[in-house]
Motif scaffolding. Structure first.
Motif, PDB file in Angstrom:
ATOM      1  N   TYR A  99       3.829  23.663 -60.626  1.00 40.08           N
ATOM      2  CA  TYR A  99       2.728  22.857 -61.139  1.00 40.08           C
ATOM      3  C   TYR A  99       2.594  21.555 -60.349  1.00 40.08           C
ATOM      4  CZ  TYR A  99      -0.074  19.865 -64.106  1.00 40.08           C
ATOM      5  OH  TYR A  99      -1.049  19.007 -64.547  1.00 40.08           O
ATOM      6  N   LEU A 100       3.698  20.844 -60.157  1.00 44.73           N
ATOM      7  CA  LEU A 100       3.655  19.578 -59.425  1.00 44.73           C
ATOM      8  C   LEU A 100       3.246  19.803 -57.967  1.00 44.73           C
ATOM      9  CD1 LEU A 100       6.805  17.722 -60.805  1.00 44.73           C
ATOM     10  CD2 LEU A 100       4.409  17.432 -61.486  1.00 44.73           C
ATOM     11  N   LYS A 101       3.750  20.872 -57.355  1.00 45.12           N
ATOM     12  CA  LYS A 101       3.418  21.161 -55.954  1.00 45.12           C
ATOM     13  C   LYS A 101       1.944  21.478 -55.763  1.00 45.12           C
ATOM     14  CE  LYS A 101       7.983  22.982 -54.905  1.00 45.12           C
ATOM     15  NZ  LYS A 101       8.778  24.201 -54.750  1.00 45.12           N
ATOM     16  N   GLU A 102       1.337  22.112 -56.730  1.00 45.25           N
ATOM     17  CA  GLU A 102      -0.054  22.541 -56.582  1.00 45.25           C
ATOM     18  C   GLU A 102      -1.072  21.561 -57.148  1.00 45.25           C
ATOM     19  OE1 GLU A 102      -1.239  25.153 -54.825  1.00 45.25           O
ATOM     20  OE2 GLU A 102       0.840  25.368 -54.186  1.00 45.25           O
ATOM     21  N   VAL A 103      -0.844  21.057 -58.369  1.00 47.41           N
ATOM     22  CA  VAL A 103      -1.889  20.252 -59.011  1.00 47.41           C
ATOM     23  C   VAL A 103      -1.395  18.971 -59.672  1.00 47.41           C
ATOM     24  CG1 VAL A 103      -3.393  22.241 -59.383  1.00 47.41           C
ATOM     25  CG2 VAL A 103      -1.814  21.562 -61.183  1.00 47.41           C
ATOM     26  N   GLY A 104      -0.109  18.835 -59.909  1.00 49.47           N
ATOM     27  CA  GLY A 104       0.377  17.651 -60.618  1.00 49.47           C
ATOM     28  C   GLY A 104       0.641  16.468 -59.716  1.00 49.47           C
ATOM     29  N   VAL A 161      -5.614  10.178 -48.593  1.00 47.23           N
ATOM     30  CA  VAL A 161      -6.358  11.011 -47.655  1.00 47.23           C
ATOM     31  C   VAL A 161      -6.496  12.389 -48.286  1.00 47.23           C
ATOM     32  CG1 VAL A 161      -6.364  12.057 -45.353  1.00 47.23           C
ATOM     33  CG2 VAL A 161      -5.481   9.718 -45.674  1.00 47.23           C
ATOM     34  N   LEU A 162      -7.739  12.833 -48.455  1.00 47.15           N
ATOM     35  CA  LEU A 162      -8.001  14.119 -49.092  1.00 47.15           C
ATOM     36  C   LEU A 162      -7.475  15.257 -48.228  1.00 47.15           C
ATOM     37  CD1 LEU A 162      -9.367  15.581 -51.498  1.00 47.15           C
ATOM     38  CD2 LEU A 162     -11.437  15.682 -50.088  1.00 47.15           C
ATOM     39  N   GLU A 163      -6.575  16.062 -48.799  1.00 46.90           N
ATOM     40  CA  GLU A 163      -6.049  17.235 -48.107  1.00 46.90           C
ATOM     41  C   GLU A 163      -6.923  18.448 -48.390  1.00 46.90           C
ATOM     42  OE1 GLU A 163      -1.759  19.222 -48.233  1.00 46.90           O
ATOM     43  OE2 GLU A 163      -3.045  19.802 -49.905  1.00 46.90           O
ATOM     44  N   SER A 164      -7.242  18.646 -49.685  1.00 48.52           N
ATOM     45  CA  SER A 164      -8.007  19.832 -50.068  1.00 48.52           C
ATOM     46  C   SER A 164      -8.539  19.664 -51.486  1.00 48.52           C
ATOM     47  CB  SER A 164      -7.124  21.089 -50.001  1.00 48.52           C
ATOM     48  OG  SER A 164      -6.051  21.001 -50.932  1.00 48.52           O
ATOM     49  N   ILE A 165      -9.438  20.564 -51.843  1.00 51.09           N
ATOM     50  CA  ILE A 165      -9.905  20.677 -53.214  1.00 51.09           C
ATOM     51  C   ILE A 165      -9.585  22.096 -53.666  1.00 51.09           C
ATOM     52  CG2 ILE A 165     -11.873  20.594 -54.779  1.00 51.09           C
ATOM     53  CD1 ILE A 165     -13.195  18.616 -52.827  1.00 51.09           C
ATOM     54  N   LYS A 166      -8.683  22.195 -54.626  1.00 50.43           N
ATOM     55  CA  LYS A 166      -8.288  23.498 -55.159  1.00 50.43           C
ATOM     56  C   LYS A 166      -9.314  23.923 -56.207  1.00 50.43           C
ATOM     57  CE  LYS A 166      -4.061  24.106 -53.378  1.00 50.43           C
ATOM     58  NZ  LYS A 166      -3.498  25.309 -52.824  1.00 50.43           N
ATOM     59  N   PRO A 173      -6.538  29.499 -64.039  1.00 48.29           N
ATOM     60  CA  PRO A 173      -5.716  30.552 -64.643  1.00 48.29           C
ATOM     61  C   PRO A 173      -4.209  30.313 -64.516  1.00 48.29           C
ATOM     62  CG  PRO A 173      -7.470  31.505 -63.312  1.00 48.29           C
ATOM     63  CD  PRO A 173      -7.485  30.022 -63.056  1.00 48.29           C
ATOM     64  N   LEU A 174      -3.787  29.701 -63.416  1.00 48.25           N
ATOM     65  CA  LEU A 174      -2.356  29.468 -63.193  1.00 48.25           C
ATOM     66  C   LEU A 174      -1.817  28.286 -63.988  1.00 48.25           C
ATOM     67  CD1 LEU A 174      -2.142  29.943 -59.316  1.00 48.25           C
ATOM     68  CD2 LEU A 174      -1.352  31.523 -61.080  1.00 48.25           C
ATOM     69  N   PHE A 175      -2.605  27.196 -64.039  1.00 49.72           N
ATOM     70  CA  PHE A 175      -2.087  25.946 -64.586  1.00 49.72           C
ATOM     71  C   PHE A 175      -2.945  25.346 -65.688  1.00 49.72           C
ATOM     72  CE2 PHE A 175      -0.706  26.188 -60.101  1.00 49.72           C
ATOM     73  CZ  PHE A 175       0.660  26.320 -60.324  1.00 49.72           C
ATOM     74  N   GLY A 176      -3.991  26.033 -66.118  1.00 55.47           N
ATOM     75  CA  GLY A 176      -4.831  25.532 -67.197  1.00 55.47           C
ATOM     76  C   GLY A 176      -5.728  24.371 -66.811  1.00 55.47           C
ATOM     77  N   CYS A 177      -6.048  24.234 -65.530  1.00 53.31           N
ATOM     78  CA  CYS A 177      -6.898  23.130 -65.071  1.00 53.31           C
ATOM     79  C   CYS A 177      -8.350  23.411 -65.430  1.00 53.31           C
ATOM     80  CB  CYS A 177      -6.759  22.938 -63.564  1.00 53.31           C
ATOM     81  SG  CYS A 177      -5.080  22.571 -63.047  1.00 53.31           S
ATOM     82  N   ARG A 182      -8.704  17.777 -56.793  1.00 52.67           N
ATOM     83  CA  ARG A 182      -8.647  17.085 -55.505  1.00 52.67           C
ATOM     84  C   ARG A 182      -7.193  16.710 -55.225  1.00 52.67           C
ATOM     85  NH1 ARG A 182     -13.807  15.322 -53.984  1.00 52.67           N
ATOM     86  NH2 ARG A 182     -12.949  13.718 -52.621  1.00 52.67           N
ATOM     87  N   ARG A 183      -6.699  17.076 -54.041  1.00 47.53           N
ATOM     88  CA  ARG A 183      -5.317  16.790 -53.638  1.00 47.53           C
ATOM     89  C   ARG A 183      -5.321  15.766 -52.505  1.00 47.53           C
ATOM     90  NH1 ARG A 183      -1.264  20.993 -53.865  1.00 47.53           N
ATOM     91  NH2 ARG A 183      -1.043  20.631 -51.637  1.00 47.53           N
ATOM     92  N   TYR A 184      -4.693  14.626 -52.754  1.00 46.75           N
ATOM     93  CA  TYR A 184      -4.603  13.550 -51.783  1.00 46.75           C
ATOM     94  C   TYR A 184      -3.149  13.310 -51.385  1.00 46.75           C
ATOM     95  CZ  TYR A 184      -9.312  11.958 -53.114  1.00 46.75           C
ATOM     96  OH  TYR A 184     -10.664  11.867 -53.366  1.00 46.75           O
TER      97      TYR A 184
END
Length: 189
Positions: A99-104, A161-166, A173-177, A182-184
């Motif tokens: 969770y932290l690696k992907e969206v937290g 710095v924006l890396e990506s937008i998941k 479905p994976l994390f309930g987002c 946005r990942r910076y």
């Protein structure tokens, strides 16, 4: 005169914290790590349970403390003005689960609704970045919902710095987002 500061969580702000909780209308306060109280079955309205939770937040910042399985060490600061709780920021010392690696990410923060649009989120994030530097972290990841323009601007104003937008279709479905994420990254000097 107004005095705004970042400080460790304290039981002295119990009443003010509960007032902030009411402003969030039943949603956990971003950055405050209230989920730990849920994990232990603590009712934060109860002063004794609140004291246990505050102590846990302090313990989590200690390198020799062992967090619950699936959680990581973290440092928490509260935004306080004239003895009123206004918000929180938490720095996770590592990205220790999916969770932290992907969206937290490393840092989560939130300001109570009545205190927003005063630059307090930027103050909180900057304070957390100082903690990360002190811990020797070379860079940190910070995320926000794609629709949260205010948070995106705060992160960018602190060097994000924006890396990506998941896409929500992937992270929902994976994390309930509920939104795209946005990942910076912020590189620390």
């Amino acid at each position: 005169m107004s005095q705004i500061e970042l400080r460790e969580p304290t039981v002295d702000l119990h009443q003010s914290f509960m007032q902030s909780t009411a402003e969030w209308n039943g949603v956990d306060q971003d950055g405050a790590s209230m989920f730990f109280a849920d994990k232990y079955g603590w009712d934060l309205a109860d002063p004794a349970h609140f004291a246990l939770w505050v102590q846990l937040l302090k313990d989590l910042a200690t390198p020799d403390f062992t967090p619950l399985p699936g959680f990581v060490l973290q440092s928490t600061l509260w935004v306080v003005e004239n003895e009123q709780y206004l918000g929180a920021v938490s720095l996770r010392h590592e990205l220790g689960n999916d969770y932290l690696k992907e969206v937290g990410g490393h840092i989560g923060y939130g300001i109570r609704p009545s205190a927003r649009r005063r630059g307090l989120a930027k103050l909180a994030l900057a304070g957390s970045l100082e903690q990360a530097r002190a811990l020797g972290m070379p860079k940190v990841m910070i995320t926000c919902n794609d629709s949260n323009i205010g948070s995106a601007k705060t992160i960018e104003s602190c060097g994000g710095v924006l890396e990506s937008i998941k896409p929500r279709s992937v992270v929902g479905p994976l994390f309930g987002c509920p939104d795209d994420v946005r990942r910076y990254w912020i590189t620390l000097d």
